[in-house]
Design an enzyme around this catalytic site. Structure first.
Site, PDB file in Angstrom:
ATOM      1  N   THR A  45       0.841  -1.211  -0.038  1.00  0.00           N
ATOM      2  CA  THR A  45       0.013   0.058   0.085  1.00  0.00           C
ATOM      3  C   THR A  45       0.904   1.168  -0.063  1.00  0.00           C
ATOM      4  O   THR A  45       1.924   1.298   0.753  1.00  0.00           O
ATOM      5  CB  THR A  45      -1.005   0.014   1.200  1.00  0.00           C
ATOM      6  OG1 THR A  45      -1.683  -1.166   1.127  1.00  0.00           O
ATOM      7  CG2 THR A  45      -1.715   1.176   1.339  1.00  0.00           C
TER       8      THR A  45
ATOM      9  N   GLU B 158      -3.022  -7.591   6.202  1.00  0.00           N
ATOM     10  CA  GLU B 158      -2.220  -7.766   7.407  1.00  0.00           C
ATOM     11  C   GLU B 158      -2.798  -9.068   8.358  1.00  0.00           C
ATOM     12  O   GLU B 158      -2.887  -9.033   9.333  1.00  0.00           O
ATOM     13  CB  GLU B 158      -2.663  -6.551   8.370  1.00  0.00           C
ATOM     14  CG  GLU B 158      -2.059  -5.131   7.681  1.00  0.00           C
ATOM     15  CD  GLU B 158      -1.956  -4.029   8.605  1.00  0.00           C
ATOM     16  OE1 GLU B 158      -1.873  -4.356   9.909  1.00  0.00           O
ATOM     17  OE2 GLU B 158      -2.037  -2.940   8.054  1.00  0.00           O
TER      18      GLU B 158
ATOM     19  N   THR C 229      -4.752 -12.732   6.703  1.00  0.00           N
ATOM     20  CA  THR C 229      -5.856 -13.174   6.330  1.00  0.00           C
ATOM     21  C   THR C 229      -6.858 -13.649   7.629  1.00  0.00           C
ATOM     22  O   THR C 229      -6.094 -13.982   8.672  1.00  0.00           O
ATOM     23  CB  THR C 229      -5.918 -14.406   5.331  1.00  0.00           C
ATOM     24  OG1 THR C 229      -5.448 -15.574   5.977  1.00  0.00           O
ATOM     25  CG2 THR C 229      -5.127 -13.917   4.046  1.00  0.00           C
TER      26      THR C 229
END
Length: 390
Positions: free
Chosen positions: A166, A370, A372
């Site tokens: 990200t 961050e 699953t």
């Protein structure tokens, strides 16, 4: 049923300062974020200028020490700010959470000299951070990462590829986990890499079903040189640093999920309060009222869960199990709530003219990032029953 639509969430805040902070955030949201959220998400626009405003307002540094430009706010308060931001636009809320995650390693494990040199700019200098752990072939199994850092004197050279980053390609700095030793968790070290480092290049952003305004990209490290002064912690300590960061980061994701779910419930409440069928408001139909009650209950339960974990963290007590529980429950709840919001709006819920469908698409990614939710279940079970025997 309240015919005037949803009311602002009543916050559990410990101080007058925190209450003033939430009031500031709500004013900023109404003025700067909500009016453009739908249009900018549809256009895939990342609001970099807004993150500059958040930085200058102190909202990118809330849980860090005032000594280095932070806000000295407890996680209990910081997470509720995140929830407010995510309810307005997940790209913003998640972006703040990722930036906070990227600062965690240096703030928690850096030397006094490193903190003094880098943290003020990272926390309040208009910079934006990113976190580089996942790779194309190592997502949930992060300890198997292949990106390697090789030392020559006082310089490290990083080679490899990171994935699902990200802010990849637009961040000013990256916290990078790279292999410096043998296989497994003990051979990994953390580094602080400038965004403009020679040899660092970003691939085109991934084409995603949601969060189109938040760039997610692979990063290629082709002989990126990093001085040893930018190594964070000891050699081989990187994986422990990463896990520590993720425990806190999972709380950020939980708070963002509750924010998205709250936004979906608010949209549904407004719709059923105004829409009439069979001569009366939709809000009068018991079946729909029960759906709203279930949605609100899941949101309140999730909020209580993440706040409980946050208070443990603020007290310096173990909170990893509760963080995993909060991330698991809140993101699963967000998926259910946003799906129900689309259903409550009927055909309108399936159109881009209403934000319910965007909330539903955004909620999905929160079950993945961050760690699953399958990994969260493994973490919780490990705390309950011990590690698996193999």
């Amino acid at each position: 049923m309240n015919r005037h639509g949803p009311q602002p969430v009543e916050r559990q805040l410990p101080t007058d300062e925190a209450r003033d902070l939430i009031a500031l955030v709500r004013e900023l949201v109404q003025r700067e974020i909500q009016p453009k959220a739908a249009e900018e998400e549809e256009a895939g626009h990342f609001p970099r200028e807004l993150f500059g405003l958040l930085s200058s307002s102190g909202l990118l540094a809330l849980p860090y020490a005032e000594e280095f430009g932070g806000g000295d706010q407890p996680y209990e308060v910081y997470l509720q700010v995140l929830e407010e931001l995510a309810a307005a636009r997940l790209t913003v809320g998640l972006g703040v959470s990722v930036h906070t995650l990227a600062c965690h390693a240096l703030a928690g494990y850096g030397t006094k000299e490193q903190k003094k040199e880098h943290l003020p700019a990272m926390l309040g200098g208009g910079l934006l951070g990113a976190y580089c752990l996942s790779e194309p072939s190592s997502g949930s199994d992060a300890a198997s990462l292949r990106t390697r850092a090789t030392r020559s004197g006082d310089t490290w050279t990083i080679e490899g590829t990171k994935a699902w980053t990200t802010h990849g390609g637009i961040a000013d700095f990256y916290t990078v986990l790279a292999r410096t030793g043998g296989e497994g968790a003990r051979g990994i070290t953390a580094f602080l890499v400038p965004g403009d480092a020679p040899g660092l290049a970003a691939a085109p952003p991934e084409r995603k079903m949601g969060m189109k305004g938040s760039p997610t990209a692979q990063l290629h490290f082709d002989g990126v040189s990093v001085p040893d002064a930018r190594r964070i912690g000891e050699e081989g300590q990187g994986f422990a640093i990463a896990l520590s960061a993720l425990d806190s980061g999972r709380l950020g994701i939980a708070a963002c999920a509750v924010g998205v779910a709250q936004a979906a419930l608010d949209e549904a409440l407004a719709f059923v309060g105004e829409r009439r069928q069979f001569g009366r408001p939709l809000a009068d139909f018991q079946g729909l009222r029960f759906m709203l009650a279930d949605m609100a209950t899941q949101i309140e339960a999730g909020r209580s869960l993440y706040l409980t974990a946050a208070r443990l963290r603020d007290q310096g007590r173990p909170f990893a199990k509760q963080a995993a529980m909060a991330k698991l429950f809140c993101t699963d709840a967000a998926m259910r709530v946003t799906t129900d919001a689309v259903q409550l709006l009927g055909g309108y819920g399936y159109t881009a003219d209403f934000p319910a469908e965007r909330y539903m698409r955004e909620a999905k990614v929160l079950q993945i990032v961050e760690g699953t939710n399958q990994i969260q279940r493994m973490v919780v079970a490990r705390h309950l029953a011990g590690p698996e025997s193999a």
